[in-house]
Design a protein around this motif. Structure first.
Motif, PDB file in Angstrom:
ATOM      1  N   MET A 268       0.515  -1.296   0.229  1.00 37.40           N
ATOM      2  CA  MET A 268       0.158   0.047   0.129  1.00 37.40           C
ATOM      3  C   MET A 268       1.269   1.074   0.013  1.00 37.40           C
ATOM      4  SD  MET A 268      -3.114   0.538   2.626  1.00 37.40           S
ATOM      5  CE  MET A 268      -2.682   1.976   3.454  1.00 37.40           C
ATOM      6  N   GLU A 269       0.559   2.386  -1.256  1.00 37.93           N
ATOM      7  CA  GLU A 269       1.500   3.467  -0.940  1.00 37.93           C
ATOM      8  C   GLU A 269       1.326   4.156   0.254  1.00 37.93           C
ATOM      9  OE1 GLU A 269       1.903   6.295  -4.495  1.00 37.93           O
ATOM     10  OE2 GLU A 269       1.814   3.954  -5.064  1.00 37.93           O
ATOM     11  N   GLN A 270       1.922   4.616   0.317  1.00 32.08           N
ATOM     12  CA  GLN A 270       1.998   5.642   1.628  1.00 32.08           C
ATOM     13  C   GLN A 270       1.577   7.229   1.230  1.00 32.08           C
ATOM     14  OE1 GLN A 270       6.156   6.818   3.769  1.00 32.08           O
ATOM     15  NE2 GLN A 270       4.438   5.423   4.968  1.00 32.08           N
ATOM     16  N   THR A 271       0.439   8.105   1.475  1.00 32.08           N
ATOM     17  CA  THR A 271       0.323   9.230   1.510  1.00 32.08           C
ATOM     18  C   THR A 271       1.151  10.893   1.683  1.00 32.08           C
ATOM     19  OG1 THR A 271      -0.891   9.884   3.399  1.00 32.08           O
ATOM     20  CG2 THR A 271      -2.805   8.825   2.229  1.00 32.08           C
ATOM     21  N   ARG A 272       0.723  11.801   1.397  1.00 29.42           N
ATOM     22  CA  ARG A 272       1.932  12.365   1.231  1.00 29.42           C
ATOM     23  C   ARG A 272       1.497  12.689   2.882  1.00 29.42           C
ATOM     24  NH1 ARG A 272       1.242  17.390  -2.246  1.00 29.42           N
ATOM     25  NH2 ARG A 272       1.432  16.004  -4.338  1.00 29.42           N
ATOM     26  N   GLU A 273       0.662  13.031   3.453  1.00 27.91           N
ATOM     27  CA  GLU A 273       0.430  13.393   5.252  1.00 27.91           C
ATOM     28  C   GLU A 273       1.484  12.407   6.253  1.00 27.91           C
ATOM     29  OE1 GLU A 273      -1.891  13.108   3.913  1.00 27.91           O
ATOM     30  OE2 GLU A 273      -2.890  15.391   2.889  1.00 27.91           O
TER      31      GLU A 273
END
Length: 58
Positions: free
Chosen positions: A1-6
């Motif tokens: 799962m890709e991390q969000t910018r936050e």
């Protein structure tokens, strides 16, 4: 799962806090030096050259 910018920013700030002498000796940092550290003013403090640093010596 890709991390969000936050999430990426949060991880980066936590890493700075974990390795920073000032963060680890500041009254605003909770659980200093650990992976569970947090600070309510961390972003403002770090972007303003540790402007909220308070060693508690006052």
């Amino acid at each position: 799962m890709e991390q969000t910018r936050e999430e990426i920013l949060d991880t980066f700030i936590r890493q700075i806090m974990r390795n920073s002498y000032r963060c680890n000796h500041c009254m605003n940092c909770h659980n200093p030096g650990s992976d569970e550290n947090f600070c309510f003013v961390a972003y403002a403090c770090l972007t303003e050259d540790f402007s909220h640093f308070n060693e508690g010596d006052d």
